[in-house]
Motif scaffolding. Structure first.
Motif, PDB file in Angstrom:
ATOM      1  N   GLU A  78      24.432  33.851 -66.573  1.00 33.73           N
ATOM      2  CA  GLU A  78      23.645  33.663 -67.782  1.00 33.73           C
ATOM      3  C   GLU A  78      23.914  34.773 -68.801  1.00 33.73           C
ATOM      4  O   GLU A  78      24.459  35.825 -68.468  1.00 33.73           O
ATOM      5  N   ALA A  79      23.549  34.520 -70.040  1.00 29.57           N
ATOM      6  CA  ALA A  79      23.666  35.524 -71.101  1.00 29.57           C
ATOM      7  C   ALA A  79      22.483  36.478 -71.022  1.00 29.57           C
ATOM      8  O   ALA A  79      21.437  36.167 -70.441  1.00 29.57           O
ATOM      9  N   HIS A  80      22.649  37.644 -71.619  1.00 35.18           N
ATOM     10  CA  HIS A  80      21.594  38.659 -71.608  1.00 35.18           C
ATOM     11  C   HIS A  80      21.362  39.159 -73.028  1.00 35.18           C
ATOM     12  O   HIS A  80      22.287  39.232 -73.838  1.00 35.18           O
ATOM     13  N   ASP A  81      20.113  39.471 -73.297  1.00 36.02           N
ATOM     14  CA  ASP A  81      19.730  39.985 -74.611  1.00 36.02           C
ATOM     15  C   ASP A  81      18.768  41.141 -74.380  1.00 36.02           C
ATOM     16  O   ASP A  81      17.770  40.995 -73.669  1.00 36.02           O
ATOM     17  N   ALA A  82      19.075  42.310 -74.957  1.00 32.93           N
ATOM     18  CA  ALA A  82      18.235  43.496 -74.743  1.00 32.93           C
ATOM     19  C   ALA A  82      16.836  43.323 -75.322  1.00 32.93           C
ATOM     20  O   ALA A  82      15.905  44.012 -74.905  1.00 32.93           O
ATOM     21  N   ASP A  83      16.673  42.408 -76.289  1.00 38.77           N
ATOM     22  CA  ASP A  83      15.349  42.159 -76.855  1.00 38.77           C
ATOM     23  C   ASP A  83      14.486  41.375 -75.865  1.00 38.77           C
ATOM     24  O   ASP A  83      14.988  40.822 -74.876  1.00 38.77           O
ATOM     25  N   ILE A  84      13.188  41.306 -76.142  1.00 38.38           N
ATOM     26  CA  ILE A  84      12.256  40.636 -75.230  1.00 38.38           C
ATOM     27  C   ILE A  84      11.564  39.479 -75.940  1.00 38.38           C
ATOM     28  O   ILE A  84      11.678  39.307 -77.157  1.00 38.38           O
ATOM     29  N   GLY A  85      10.840  38.681 -75.144  1.00 37.57           N
ATOM     30  CA  GLY A  85      10.045  37.584 -75.706  1.00 37.57           C
ATOM     31  C   GLY A  85      10.891  36.590 -76.459  1.00 37.57           C
ATOM     32  O   GLY A  85      11.999  36.231 -76.042  1.00 37.57           O
ATOM     33  N   SER A  86      10.401  36.122 -77.590  1.00 37.71           N
ATOM     34  CA  SER A  86      11.120  35.121 -78.383  1.00 37.71           C
ATOM     35  C   SER A  86      12.405  35.671 -78.971  1.00 37.71           C
ATOM     36  O   SER A  86      13.287  34.902 -79.367  1.00 37.71           O
ATOM     37  N   ASN A  87      12.552  36.988 -79.021  1.00 38.21           N
ATOM     38  CA  ASN A  87      13.785  37.582 -79.526  1.00 38.21           C
ATOM     39  C   ASN A  87      14.891  37.585 -78.475  1.00 38.21           C
ATOM     40  O   ASN A  87      16.038  37.912 -78.785  1.00 38.21           O
ATOM     41  N   GLY A  88      14.552  37.251 -77.230  1.00 37.70           N
ATOM     42  CA  GLY A  88      15.544  37.160 -76.167  1.00 37.70           C
ATOM     43  C   GLY A  88      16.218  35.796 -76.153  1.00 37.70           C
ATOM     44  O   GLY A  88      15.993  34.947 -77.024  1.00 37.70           O
ATOM     45  N   VAL A  89      17.070  35.557 -75.146  1.00 37.22           N
ATOM     46  CA  VAL A  89      17.801  34.289 -75.035  1.00 37.22           C
ATOM     47  C   VAL A  89      16.819  33.141 -74.839  1.00 37.22           C
ATOM     48  O   VAL A  89      15.956  33.186 -73.954  1.00 37.22           O
ATOM     49  N   GLN A  90      16.943  32.092 -75.659  1.00 34.49           N
ATOM     50  CA  GLN A  90      16.029  30.957 -75.599  1.00 34.49           C
ATOM     51  C   GLN A  90      16.710  29.668 -75.159  1.00 34.49           C
ATOM     52  O   GLN A  90      16.108  28.853 -74.472  1.00 34.49           O
ATOM     53  N   ARG A  91      17.962  29.466 -75.552  1.00 33.65           N
ATOM     54  CA  ARG A  91      18.627  28.215 -75.184  1.00 33.65           C
ATOM     55  C   ARG A  91      20.146  28.380 -75.247  1.00 33.65           C
ATOM     56  O   ARG A  91      20.657  29.379 -75.760  1.00 33.65           O
TER      57      ARG A  91
END
Length: 334
Positions: A78-91
């Motif tokens: 999967e992809a990763h995003d250092a941000d959290i919540g809605s700012n993270g990976v959504q789809r």
């Protein structure tokens, strides 16, 4: 400072400060004089969408047998995003193609075979997978999935358990074995030859642990500090000789060791006069021990001693000079 404004001395990076924690709070102490007051401040750091989703690899290599049946699923990192919540990976979005559709559920991403492969018609397939976050403006990251169509490797490695749990004391010696993972493959020969590797992990975690590609043993490769991090979650990938793979999660809890002494912080100087009333505040002193729970328990005690005046005393009429010695005894209760 007369305004009382709290000013940042440098840029705050929430991801460096708190990582994936849902709440990010900075705590500070504030001392006011005349009268002497001690206040505690809690600063809640809000996340902004300043990071894009990214994949651990720029190119994902997959080898799939043409005998794979319709509906068979293939796990994708999967992809990763250092941000959290809605700012993270959504789809995720998979580029239109003739053979595969995308199935994504939370952190689980799979390619599902919609139409059977035919090696004689197409030996290689390139797919573009895009990960999108939910921030505004929206950010994205892509990876190319290169599929090589092979003949008959119809069993992927299988872990006997989806999650492995282990503990390791902080400051454990290098090459300490933390846990061993193992997967089996029903195929024979190169098709059943299983090797192991870590999935996506940050650089600081990669410097702390290593995995033996043949045995699956996970060992300590760096200095583990409980005060910096209490636990680790590591994804392990088992891959057979022709590319089929599966994943397991390894959860490692760090055991605290009493390896830190308390530190004294003098908040203000002590002033004593002959007219001080009982109960007057003389000074403010704080101590902190970064160890956890009982290992970080700090006990304070005040020892008062007296000695006779000497000839150099300015107050010759006094019969006794009183000297206060503040001694702090720190007991780490185990």
């Amino acid at each position: 400072m007369n305004s009382g404004d709290l000013i940042l001395s440098e840029r705050i990076d929430r991801e460096i400060l708190c990582g994936k924690k849902s709440a990010c709070v900075l705590k500070a102490g504030l001392v006011l004089e005349n009268p002497l007051e001690l206040h505690r401040l809690s600063l809640h750091i809000q996340d902004v969408n300043d990071n894009s989703p990214h994949f651990n690899e720029k190119l994902i290599e997959m080898e799939i047998s043409e005998s794979a049946e319709k509906g068979y699923s293939f796990s994708i990192e999967e992809a990763h995003d250092a941000d959290i919540g809605s700012n993270g990976v959504q789809r995720y979005i998979l580029q239109a193609n003739d053979n595969f559709i995308l199935a994504a559920d939370g952190s689980k991403v799979e390619l599902t075979l919609e139409n059977k492969l035919d090696r004689e018609k197409q030996k290689e397939i390139n797919l573009l997978l895009t990960a999108l976050d939910g921030g505004s403006p929206q950010k994205s990251g892509t990876v190319v999935i290169h599929v090589t169509v092979l003949d008959a490797n119809d069993n992927a490695p299988v872990f006997p358990q989806a999650v492995y749990k282990a503990t390791v004391p902080e400051n454990a010696p290098l090459k300490t074995i933390v846990v061993s993972v193992s997967a089996t493959d029903a195929d024979e020969g190169v098709n059943g030859d299983v090797t192991y590797q870590f999935g996506h992990m940050t650089e600081d975690v990669a410097n702390l642990f290593s995995i033996d590609s043949r045995t699956g043993e996970i060992t300590v490769m760096g200095t583990i500090d409980y005060e910096e991090r209490h636990s680790f979650e590591i994804r392990v990938k088992a891959k057979d000789g022709l590319g089929l793979n599966s994943h397991a999660e390894v959860l490692i809890d760090v055991i605290d060791v009493n390896d830190n002494a308390p530190e004294i912080y003098l908040k203000s100087l002590a002033y004593v006069s002959e007219n001080n009333k009982p109960g007057s505040t003389l000074c403010s002193i704080s101590a902190r021990d970064p160890d956890w729970r009982q290992n970080g328990t700090v006990i304070y005690s005040l020892i008062v001693t007296t000695r006779p005046c000497d000839e150099s005393s300015e107050q010759l009429e006094c019969a006794l000079c009183v000297h206060l010695f503040l001694h702090f005894i720190y007991l780490a209760i185990k």
